[in-house]
Motif scaffolding. Structure first.
Motif, PDB file in Angstrom:
ATOM      1  N   HIS A   1       0.810  -1.225   0.000  1.00 46.84           N
ATOM      2  CA  HIS A   1       0.000   0.000   0.000  1.00 46.84           C
ATOM      3  C   HIS A   1       0.839   1.269   0.000  1.00 46.84           C
TER       4      HIS A   1
ATOM      5  N   GLN B   1       3.233   3.908  -1.670  1.00 52.31           N
ATOM      6  CA  GLN B   1       3.559   4.337  -3.018  1.00 52.31           C
ATOM      7  C   GLN B   1       4.726   5.312  -3.003  1.00 52.31           C
TER       8      GLN B   1
ATOM      9  N   TRP C   1       3.561   7.770  -0.015  1.00 53.54           N
ATOM     10  CA  TRP C   1       2.168   8.187  -0.223  1.00 53.54           C
ATOM     11  C   TRP C   1       1.271   6.998   0.082  1.00 53.54           C
ATOM     12  N   VAL C   2       0.162   7.258   0.756  1.00 54.25           N
ATOM     13  CA  VAL C   2      -0.800   6.207   1.071  1.00 54.25           C
ATOM     14  C   VAL C   2      -2.191   6.703   0.695  1.00 54.25           C
ATOM     15  N   GLU C   3      -2.976   5.816   0.110  1.00 58.47           N
ATOM     16  CA  GLU C   3      -4.359   6.143  -0.239  1.00 58.47           C
ATOM     17  C   GLU C   3      -5.226   5.963   1.003  1.00 58.47           C
ATOM     18  N   THR C   4      -6.005   6.979   1.371  1.00 52.33           N
ATOM     19  CA  THR C   4      -6.910   6.844   2.518  1.00 52.33           C
ATOM     20  C   THR C   4      -8.310   7.278   2.097  1.00 52.33           C
ATOM     21  N   ASP C   5      -9.262   7.145   3.007  1.00 49.82           N
ATOM     22  CA  ASP C   5     -10.635   7.585   2.717  1.00 49.82           C
ATOM     23  C   ASP C   5     -10.680   9.082   2.397  1.00 49.82           C
ATOM     24  N   GLN C   6      -9.719   9.834   2.984  1.00 48.72           N
ATOM     25  CA  GLN C   6      -9.694  11.290   2.763  1.00 48.72           C
ATOM     26  C   GLN C   6      -8.733  11.682   1.644  1.00 48.72           C
ATOM     27  N   GLY C   7      -8.411  10.749   0.779  1.00 46.76           N
ATOM     28  CA  GLY C   7      -7.482  11.053  -0.314  1.00 46.76           C
ATOM     29  C   GLY C   7      -6.067  10.622   0.029  1.00 46.76           C
ATOM     30  N   GLN C   8      -5.111  11.033  -0.801  1.00 47.09           N
ATOM     31  CA  GLN C   8      -3.730  10.630  -0.573  1.00 47.09           C
ATOM     32  C   GLN C   8      -3.123  11.409   0.583  1.00 47.09           C
ATOM     33  N   ARG C   9      -2.282  10.749   1.368  1.00 44.54           N
ATOM     34  CA  ARG C   9      -1.538  11.495   2.369  1.00 44.54           C
ATOM     35  C   ARG C   9      -0.115  10.963   2.459  1.00 44.54           C
ATOM     36  N   GLN C  10       0.757  11.817   2.998  1.00 38.46           N
ATOM     37  CA  GLN C  10       2.151  11.430   3.140  1.00 38.46           C
ATOM     38  C   GLN C  10       2.374  10.861   4.530  1.00 38.46           C
TER      39      GLN C  10
END
Ligand code: ZN
Length: 159
Positions: free
Chosen positions: A82, A84, A96-105
């Motif tokens: 997961h 990136q 970078w990680v995909e979350t419910d609130q969009g991408q975050r670092q």
């Protein structure tokens, strides 16, 4: 024109923290944002208000008006697949990680065979940031930009 609600602003910036340069747009395209839509951190957006094309200024922003304070125990174990941004991970790298609130670092703190422990604080959380800014262009937003809530064109969003 000077910067106000719904201005599209192109600007160059150099970001430093405690005298160390972290990022700069110098030598590349400027960044563009739509004023009044929280496209950039609040401390920088507030400092932009009323400035005009050609203006240069420096602003120092406390964590509360930048990326927030650091929180302890914001560590999470995340499957490597997961993460990136790189093939091999080492502690200290930013992913970078995909979350419910969009991408975050997130910042990798420990790497295992299938998972990595990650610090979910933004890499710049808890830091007092100084921006040296040069305003390149100020123009009125198009209806499309206002509807999208962000700037288009050089330094902005491309669809
Ligand atoms: Zn758009």
């Amino acid at each position: 024109m000077s910067i106000g609600k719904d201005s599209v602003v192109q600007f160059h910036y150099t970001l430093t923290e405690a005298g160390t340069e972290l990022e700069s747009t110098k030598g590349g395209d400027p960044m563009a944002y739509l004023h009044g839509h929280q496209n950039i951190i609040s401390g920088l957006e507030q400092a932009m208000a009323g400035k005009a094309e050609g203006d240069t200024f420096s602003v120092t922003v406390a964590p509360a008006d930048a990326y927030g304070e650091r929180k302890d125990d914001l560590t999470q174990r995340i499957p490597l697949k997961h993460l990136q941004g790189a093939k091999k991970w080492r502690p200290g790298m930013v992913a970078w990680v995909e979350t419910d609130q969009g991408q975050r670092q997130v910042t990798v703190t420990k790497v295992g065979k299938f998972n990595a422990d990650c610090d979910l604080n933004h890499p710049l959380a808890g830091k007092t940031l100084t921006f040296d800014v040069e305003i390149v262009e100020v123009r009125a937003a198009t209806d499309e930009e206002k509807a999208h809530g962000h700037a288009h064109g050089v330094g902005g969003h491309h669809h």
